[in-house]
Design an enzyme around this catalytic site. Sequence first.
Site, mmCIF file in Angstrom:
data_model
loop_
_atom_site.group_PDB
_atom_site.id
_atom_site.type_symbol
_atom_site.label_atom_id
_atom_site.label_comp_id
_atom_site.label_asym_id
_atom_site.label_seq_id
_atom_site.Cartn_x
_atom_site.Cartn_y
_atom_site.Cartn_z
ATOM 1 N N PRO A 1 0.807 -1.226 0.000
ATOM 2 C CG PRO A 1 -0.907 -1.587 1.530
ATOM 3 C CD PRO A 1 0.363 -2.180 1.007
ATOM 4 C CB CYS A 2 1.184 3.860 -2.432
ATOM 5 S SG CYS A 2 -0.445 4.372 -2.942
ATOM 6 C CG ASN A 3 -3.217 3.681 1.488
ATOM 7 O OD1 ASN A 3 -2.834 3.104 0.487
ATOM 8 N ND2 ASN A 3 -4.340 3.400 2.100
ATOM 9 C CG LEU B 1 4.899 5.101 1.100
ATOM 10 C CD1 LEU B 1 5.542 4.021 0.248
ATOM 11 C CD2 LEU B 1 5.870 5.556 2.165
#
EC number: 2.1.1.37
Length: 390
Positions: free
Chosen positions: A348-350, A352
């Site tokens: 998950p990139c949330n 970042l």
Amino acid sequence: MLQFLWRQKESKIDGREQEKEEEYGGGGQGNRPSLDGSDEDSMPLPNPMVGFNLPGYSGPSVTRMLSKLDTGPPFFYYENVARAPKGEWAKISRNMFDIQPEFVDSLHLCAAARKRGYIHNLPIENRSPLLPLPPKTIFEAFPHYKKWWPSWDTRTHLNCLQTCVASAKLTDRIQRALVSSSNPPTKSVQKYVMDECKKWNLVWVGKNKVAPLEPDEMEYILGFPRDHTRGVGKTQRYKSLGNSFQVDTVAYHLSVLRRMFPNGVCVLSLFTGIGGGEVALHKLGIHMRVVVSVEIGEASKKIFKSWWDQTQTGTLIEITDVKSLTNDRVASLISQFGGFDLVIGGSPCNNLAGSNQHHRDGLEGKHSALFYDYVRILNFVKSAMGGRRM
DNA sequence: CTGACCATGATACTGCTT
DNA sequence: AAGCAGTATCATGGTCAG
């Protein structure tokens, strides 16, 4: 310790010759800070962001050597947003055997930008792109928009396709601004309209009328089959597409597997989403004997399962929560299937991503910390398969 | 300085059941 | 009419690199 060194030979990019020589991590310790220690963990993004090489350019522009310890099995392929907060990619790399990320902006392969970093231990020579090549510009992708496209909108590529789209109120405001303006509009109106168009990836669908892309247009740009995400709500489609791979980009990197695994692959797919990696393998003609898929989103699971049932004959094992994929369970899957050929996924990139205004707290953030489960599982697979050879 | 960015949370709305 | 749950819509800005 692993060393690696890659060298950029002369390569032709956009027709002009570039001569660069770069060394990364020479000296055996991955990416060191500069000597005075002030430049902690800096990992500059390459410009242009073309990765180790791109389709259509002769020969690899970069050679790299991985330590024996880092080559498969299994091969692995990890992905996340390129523009993470400072130091986060260095942290990711440290947790992945100090392998240098391959940063690629998918605008070099398709009609929309998508700046991503990929850490993998795949060979980078003799890659081949999916054919036919995807449309490379907005007009190639959507010729019918030419009709309404004003000359002062000079975009040739869309910006990154995200999970949210512009409101109808916003596109109305833009239309009103244009209608009550001269023709062509004043510079300040042009700037307002262009800023919003770039911010929200709007396209010209009528006279003075802009609109966000439809989900099926995003599927097209991202390399998915038509209607891939159909069957869930529109918001869910936008969300899952915004979170997905650009299929052609990933397929280009994975294409080297085709010759290595003529009898197909056994895949451990973490954070599967709508199955960008699997679609890439399928389009490459690589048979998936087994996919163990880990995905928590109900909509994504539904989309992926439906695609799988329509196109695949191999075994699919679905696991909801990466936390429930314990080492014991991985061990039993490995003995059941004789090991994994490929571990693939983007965590998950949330926490970042730049578009997250609220909780951009980096790798330790609530969602992005699942990266460490990817690392845990990858390390376990590696050790459980240690000594095994293909 | 400019401009890009795998988003989140509050609120409104919709469809359904009592 | 009121409650409920699921979904859609809208406004919102800071960090980063160039």
